[in-house]
Structures are given as C-alpha cells and as structure tokens.
Design a protein around this motif. Sequence first.
Motif, PDB file in Angstrom:
ATOM      1  N   ARG A 607     -13.059   4.460 -11.397  1.00  0.00           N
ATOM      2  CA  ARG A 607     -11.989   5.108 -10.735  1.00  0.00           C
ATOM      3  C   ARG A 607     -10.719   4.960 -10.371  1.00  0.00           C
ATOM      4  N   LEU A 608      -9.892   5.120 -10.482  1.00  0.00           N
ATOM      5  CA  LEU A 608      -7.799   4.899 -10.247  1.00  0.00           C
ATOM      6  C   LEU A 608      -7.804   5.043  -8.922  1.00  0.00           C
ATOM      7  N   THR A 609      -7.066   4.524  -8.098  1.00  0.00           N
ATOM      8  CA  THR A 609      -6.800   4.361  -6.644  1.00  0.00           C
ATOM      9  C   THR A 609      -5.634   3.956  -6.671  1.00  0.00           C
ATOM     10  N   ILE A 610      -4.480   4.360  -5.791  1.00  0.00           N
ATOM     11  CA  ILE A 610      -3.595   4.198  -5.547  1.00  0.00           C
ATOM     12  C   ILE A 610      -2.930   4.468  -4.037  1.00  0.00           C
ATOM     13  N   VAL A 611      -2.512   3.545  -3.067  1.00  0.00           N
ATOM     14  CA  VAL A 611      -1.955   3.583  -1.624  1.00  0.00           C
ATOM     15  C   VAL A 611      -0.884   3.125  -1.982  1.00  0.00           C
ATOM     16  N   THR A 612      -0.403   4.003  -1.030  1.00  0.00           N
ATOM     17  CA  THR A 612      -0.009   4.176  -0.447  1.00  0.00           C
ATOM     18  C   THR A 612       1.215   3.193   1.153  1.00  0.00           C
ATOM     19  N   GLY A 613       1.638   2.463   1.474  1.00  0.00           N
ATOM     20  CA  GLY A 613       2.112   1.842   2.631  1.00  0.00           C
ATOM     21  C   GLY A 613       3.085   1.074   3.411  1.00  0.00           C
ATOM     22  N   ASN A 614       3.642   0.464   4.540  1.00  0.00           N
ATOM     23  CA  ASN A 614       4.790  -0.358   4.720  1.00  0.00           C
ATOM     24  C   ASN A 614       3.583  -1.422   5.022  1.00  0.00           C
ATOM     25  N   LEU A 615       4.748  -2.658   4.522  1.00  0.00           N
ATOM     26  CA  LEU A 615       4.590  -3.754   5.519  1.00  0.00           C
ATOM     27  C   LEU A 615       5.746  -4.607   5.811  1.00  0.00           C
ATOM     28  N   HIS A 616       5.040  -4.765   7.038  1.00  0.00           N
ATOM     29  CA  HIS A 616       6.641  -6.118   8.019  1.00  0.00           C
ATOM     30  C   HIS A 616       6.158  -7.708   7.988  1.00  0.00           C
ATOM     31  N   THR A 617       6.378  -8.412   7.834  1.00  0.00           N
ATOM     32  CA  THR A 617       6.344  -9.485   7.592  1.00  0.00           C
ATOM     33  C   THR A 617       7.459 -10.417   8.287  1.00  0.00           C
ATOM     34  N   THR A 618       6.560 -11.167   8.446  1.00  0.00           N
ATOM     35  CA  THR A 618       8.065 -12.025   9.454  1.00  0.00           C
ATOM     36  C   THR A 618       8.046 -13.562   8.657  1.00  0.00           C
ATOM     37  N   GLU A 619       7.195 -14.013   7.825  1.00  0.00           N
ATOM     38  CA  GLU A 619       7.381 -15.392   6.936  1.00  0.00           C
ATOM     39  C   GLU A 619       7.041 -14.998   5.252  1.00  0.00           C
ATOM     40  N   PRO A 620       7.856 -16.082   5.106  1.00  0.00           N
ATOM     41  CA  PRO A 620       7.089 -15.596   3.576  1.00  0.00           C
ATOM     42  C   PRO A 620       5.737 -15.753   3.370  1.00  0.00           C
ATOM     43  N   VAL A 621       5.766 -14.617   2.187  1.00  0.00           N
ATOM     44  CA  VAL A 621       4.499 -14.436   1.378  1.00  0.00           C
ATOM     45  C   VAL A 621       4.785 -14.946   0.180  1.00  0.00           C
ATOM     46  N   ARG A 622       3.143 -15.936  -0.578  1.00  0.00           N
ATOM     47  CA  ARG A 622       3.051 -17.052  -1.615  1.00  0.00           C
ATOM     48  C   ARG A 622       2.419 -16.427  -2.593  1.00  0.00           C
ATOM     49  N   HIS A 623       2.734 -16.305  -3.250  1.00  0.00           N
ATOM     50  CA  HIS A 623       1.129 -15.454  -4.341  1.00  0.00           C
ATOM     51  C   HIS A 623       1.556 -16.354  -5.613  1.00  0.00           C
ATOM     52  N   GLU A 624       0.351 -17.112  -5.971  1.00  0.00           N
ATOM     53  CA  GLU A 624       1.036 -17.821  -7.396  1.00  0.00           C
ATOM     54  C   GLU A 624       2.264 -18.898  -7.555  1.00  0.00           C
ATOM     55  N   THR A 625       2.672 -18.351  -8.361  1.00  0.00           N
ATOM     56  CA  THR A 625       4.255 -19.081  -8.653  1.00  0.00           C
ATOM     57  C   THR A 625       5.242 -17.713  -8.285  1.00  0.00           C
ATOM     58  N   GLU A 626       4.807 -16.787  -6.645  1.00  0.00           N
ATOM     59  CA  GLU A 626       5.651 -16.485  -6.315  1.00  0.00           C
ATOM     60  C   GLU A 626       6.410 -15.805  -5.133  1.00  0.00           C
ATOM     61  N   GLU A 627       7.803 -16.299  -5.040  1.00  0.00           N
ATOM     62  CA  GLU A 627       7.100 -15.980  -2.787  1.00  0.00           C
ATOM     63  C   GLU A 627       8.255 -15.355  -2.325  1.00  0.00           C
TER      64      GLU A 627
END
Length: 855
Positions: A607-627
Amino acid sequence: MAVSPSRPSSAPSATQPENLAGGAARAGLALVAGVPLLAAALFLAAALSWWGLPDRTASLAAIAAAGTFLLMALLGVLWLRQAAARTAVLRAVVEAVPDALAVAGADGRLLAANGAFAALANAVEGGRVVDILARHCREGADSQRLHDLEEAVRRGEGGEAFVVFVDDTSGQGGGGHPAGGVGRPAPRLVVARPLVAADQAGVSEWRVRSGGAIPVPGSHPWRELWDLAPLGVMLVDGAGTLLRVNLTLADWLGHTRDLLEDGSRHLRDLLATPPLGELFPGRLAGMAEVELAAARAAPLRASVLHVASSSGGSLIFLGDLTRETAREEELRRAEQRFQRFFQFAPTGFAFVDGEFRLAECNPTFLAMADLRLGDVQGEPIASLFQPEHRANLLARLGEVLEGRPTAGAGGSMGGGMGTPVEARLRGTSGAVVHVYSRRFDGDGDGDRGLILHLVDMTAQKNLEAQFVQSQKMQAIGQLAGGVAHDFNNLLTAMIGFCDLLLLRHKPGDQSFSDIMQIKQNANRAANLVRQLLAFSRQQTLQPRVLSITDVLAELSNLLRRLIGENIELRMLHGRDTGLVRVDQGQLEQVIINLAVNARDAMPKGGRLTIVTGNLHTTEPVRHETEEMPPGDWVVVEVIDTGIGIPPENLQRIFEPFFSTKEVGSGTGLGLSTVYGIVRQTGGFVFVESKPGEGAKFSIHLPRLDEKAAQAAPAEEAKDKAAADLTGMGTVLLVEDEDAVRVFGARALRNKGYTVLEARSGEEALDLLQGERGGDVDLIVSDVVMPQMDGPTMIEQVRRFRPDVKVIFISGYAEDRFRHSLKDGAVVDFLPKPFSLKQLAAKVKEVMEGAPRTGA
C-alpha cells in the motif's frame, strides 16, 4: 681471546742443571757396561786355563774382571740415587707450581700431569688434553680456542688462549662441571708449547693458570690488556675494599685510579643506591646488575661477574649495559615503529606460506575481509576470496612463488611488486582489491612464502562506475534534450494550428470536439516532453503559486499506472492545505520519484499512502543532521509498506549514485534528485524507516502567507480577464521550422501585428538592414537554427539596433541559451510548445512593457 703464538723452547744448555732423563740414562749405561766386562773377565780366565797357563794367571784375570764389574755397579747405583733425588726435587717443584701442568704426546693424549691439573680437569691418563679441557668450557667459542691452540702446537708454534671454565670451586680445586653445568664462571689462561728435544718429537707442554694466578697489573705485559679492556675490572679483598681498578672502570666512575686505590674506597662507594646491610663481593655478585655512581655523567648500569681468588681477594668484572640498553631501546622503538606501520597501514598486509595458507595479516586486511584473525589464520588464502576469482589468484601466486617473472614494471622478482591481480574478497562488504605479491625465502632455512599487499579499490571502482553512469546519463540527457527540442517544434505546430481552427469552429460545431481531442492529446504529449526535459536537467524553471492537492489530483492517474495493480494507492488530503510556490514539473518529479522508489520496495505488493497537511512549529525541528527552522509548512508524506531501509543506509540514501538495487536496476539519482529539488525550493525532506516496517518520506515546503496567497488568485483572474490580446507594431519572426513559423505569423497577424518572416539568421539580418528593417519593434527568434543561431544573430543586430526588443523561443531550457549571451543582453523567453494565447500574451507583454536593463 685469539691464540697468541710463542717460540718453541730450546734444548737445555751445558750450564743448565741436568734434568731427570740425563741422570737416569748415565746410571743405566754404567750397569749395562759392567755386565760385558764381567763376562769378558770370566771368558779370559777359562781360556787361559784351557791353554794350560798357570792357575795363578787365570785367577788374577778373573779377579780383575770381577773388580771392574763391582766398580761399574757401584757407580751405577750412585748415579741412580742421584737421579732419584733430583726426580723428587723436580716433582716437588712441579707440584708446588700453582698452575695446572700436563704433558701431551704426539697424538695429543695425556702422558703426565701434576696434581693441580688433575684436580682442575679430573684428568684421565690416555685422554686427549684438549678434550679434557674443552669439557669444562662455558661456551663453544672457548672450546674452539683450545682446538686452535692445539693446531698451533702441531705446527711447532705454540701459544696461549683465554677461556672461561665452569668451576664450582672457582679455582680452589676439587673437580669441575661439564659445560652448561651449574657453577661459577672461572677465567683461565691456557698456555701450550711444543717440547723440541730430539727424543721428544711431537710432545707438548700444557699449562693452565688458575683465577687466583691472573696477574694484577704492574710491570707485567698484561697491564695493557687490563687497562684497555672494554670491561670494568677491580680487585677487592674479602671485606669489599678496593685494591686495584683498571682505567676503564676509573673512567666510568669519573675518578683517577690513584684516588680509587688509596685503600679508603669500598664497593658501597661505587653504587648509586647501595643496598642495606653489609656489602661484600659475594653479595654484589648476587645482584647480577648494578647502577654505578658516575661522577661525570648519569648513573651507569653494569652487569656483574664475580671471580674468587685463591689469595682471598676477588676479581669483579663489570659490563657496561648503557650502550646495550640504548641498542635494545632503539631496537624496541624500531620494532614498535614497524608494528605501527604494519597495524595502521591503509594497505592490507598478509604473509602466506609455501602452501598458500595465511600465516599472519594486519587489521586492515581483516577489516577488508570483514573477518577475525582466529577464523582465517592457517586457512588457504584463496578461501578468503569469492569463488570466481580464486583460480586466477592462485595461478598468479604460483608464478611468483616459483620465481617465474610476471608482467608489469619491475616484475615480481625485481624491485617492483609485479602486476596486481584484481579480486573481490569474500566478506559481506565484498571489497574489490588489487593483490600485489612478492616471494620471500625466509632466513636461508628453506622456508619460503609470499608477502601480499592488498589495496582496496572499492571506492575507485565505484567512482569509475559512477563516472560511466554519469557519462551515460549525460549522453541520454543530451539525446532526450535533442528529441524534446524536435518534438516540441511538432507539438507547437499541432497546438498552434488547433488554436487557429478553434477560432473558426466554436463550441457546438461538430468539429469542435475533434479539434479539442487533438489539442488535449498534444498537451499530454507536451507534459511527457516536459518530464523528459526534467530528467535531462534541461527544463525551464517556472515557479508559480499552486495547491499541492490540485497537483496530486492531476498526477493520480499517472501514479496508478506507475506503481502497478498489485499496489494500492491511497491519498489523504488535509483541510485548508496551504499554497506553495514551486515549479509544477519539479514537484511532479519529486512525487513520481518517491512513488517509483516505494514501488521497488514492495515487489510483492502493498500500500502506498500520500498524505497532505499543514504544520506550524515555534521551535526548530531537528532530524538527524538537518534542522528545520520554525514557521508554517505544507507537508506531503509518502508512506509505503515495503521492506524498509537498513540503519546504515539512512545517512546515504540521498547521496548521488547511491543505490541498493542490482547493477542496471537503478541509477542512484532518484532520491538525490528529490533532495535537490526540495532543498532548491526552500524545503526539507526527512525519512523514517525500519527494516521490515516500510518507509515514510516527509516533504516540508514553505507555506505562503495570506498576502501572497491572496495575490495569486488575483493574478490568475487578471490573466483570465485579459481577453484582449490584440496589439500594434511590427514583429520579425525568425524560425527555421516552417510549420511553427507559419502558425506564429498567422496568430500574430490575427492579433493586429505586422509580421515579417525569416527562415534563418542570415535572412533576418538582411531584412533588418533593408528598407523595412527600421520598422521592426520586436524580434521573435528560435534559438537553434542552422548556420547562424539565434544568440549570434541578436549579437550582430545589437550593433546597429541596440534598442530592439527580443523574445527567444526554444524547445531547450532557458538557462542553456542564456550562457551563450554576452553580459547585459536584454531578452525574454517563451518555451515550446506554446499556444496561440501564450504567444500573443507574451508578445503584447513585451511590446507594452517598460524598457528592460537586463536579461
């Protein structure tokens, strides 16, 4: 110590006292001479009686003979007593000598010896003197010196040799021990000389001087040996007081010999850290090593050899361990350096025996093979490589081991390592290595083998494959760009003539639907060409405000065809998903690449699922080496139920050319293209995955604020409201493709423009320099044309018409031709294929626009 030759002893002179052999010989002659005289007298008496002589005469003769015999016998007895007395004196003198004396015959066997020799060597009559002494030598070198001395005696030269015996009495007598036995080392000076008397041919004298008899220097010839010896030597009494020292020891201690021999110095004064309690020679000998308190330098380490003297004193020999320690330290450092080179070298080293079995290797080799030493040591070296490479490797190693030259600079037997063998190791990494080999023959003991150097070529091979792939992709891109250019010309004509037909066939006309079908299919073909240009990186970037939901809705049919029937496609759209400003073609490429990647991860369906939406962040989001900074984002998540991604690959999936697929099944550019497009748009892409649990790619694109979002519909409404595309002015249309030129000319004339046509750049220049050239307000020119292309033509036009406006049309990317323009060139661009409306809108925009100052 080498044998020192000496001259043979001369025969006794007349002034010398008679020896034992001379007295015994004279006594024997007297006795022997008396017997014939007595016999002659008796024979004379019998003859006279037989001849008839008077008895008186015969009796007188017999009496005379008997008297003579008695006189000779008396003289013989006197001479024998004298010889015996002399023999006793000589034996007493010989026994009183402290040296061990022995006499050897011509065959080297023992004839006689004094008590000291018998006590020293447990001499057995009839044994060879050299063998008797050699049994008690400490080392084989000492035994060899004695045999060399025997050879010198046989040549009639004689000599002396300094040797060390193993003697439990240290010169006190009482027997010795065989070499290697337990006992104290006892230095001995062995002197041998031939006895050259006429009746003593080959007989030799052997003298062994005991330890107590080693002369202390004075005026003796041993003074030079004593002072210049490389050992420190001192003579001490039983209490440990220094009696004599040699110059070597005095120099070590940094004092004069007179100062050390003044009778006030003790063994304790010589040591840097004297031991507690009484220090006597025997205790010093038990230390084996000491540290001397040198006055001129740092403390000096020395070995100790203690030799007891029969006179009650002791000789102590000290060996300098400083240089030896320095040599040992240098050797240790050299071994340590070599060990570092061996352990930390980036090249794999391996030692292989004559049976091609692994004897030893460094950690780099084990890391290449992904193995442990205990698992492979002693195993055939070929077993560490993949089966298809073993035969070639063993053949080459056999050539090197047998000494047959191999191709390559230097050869395997020369200065070089020969031509390497390329092979792949058996480990999980399957590293590709170049194996260099060289034979070694051990230390002359017949043991031979091979030294192997393994150079990891995996990275280079990967780079070569990537370069080949890049070259292939570049060639395909150029081919795709060329095809797209030609195809775009055809599509431009098809779409353009459809627009011209639609001007005459309005809705309700029976031909209207047919024309619309042709135009719609032409537009679909144009979309395919746009994707082909995106693949070849020749697509013109046209970012605009759009809705992610709308893009995915248009793309859904294509995605279903791409992923196949065994994979379910689900799309879940969030409410009020914000707008983004991106290039639609690039965004479609991102979604398509992720969908194809998910399809390959689900070979058995899913199954391949594609989900769209909005995201509001007030703090930096860090994932591995990306921020990702705080803000508003539009999120697109592509989720599959595939095999997942191993942790070791998560950090590399976005690297160009990185692919876990089989060779030929992927380019390794899909995810790197996704990453590049998203980052170029100002967004971020994150991935979450576990083996067996599928993967989720999250794309975050900057969400437009309300002001920008409101301006976008207004611009679209303005475009829709701009129904009046008519204009005035003269347009020069330069196009080598007849269909495109005819369509463009008709479309612009229908909008009210005066159109001049040219099939090439040369024809356009001639027209512009003619009578009507001054009326041209705008030049619409193709980029790629035979002989003179569009940019070259415009460059020449600028020389006499610098203010003329220009629109370039091309099936290639805009960036491709802009690199060929000189700085400051003012042009506009319209990509093919374009519709009548797009052409008219672009021409009116440029004709009515303000003067431009740059490209």
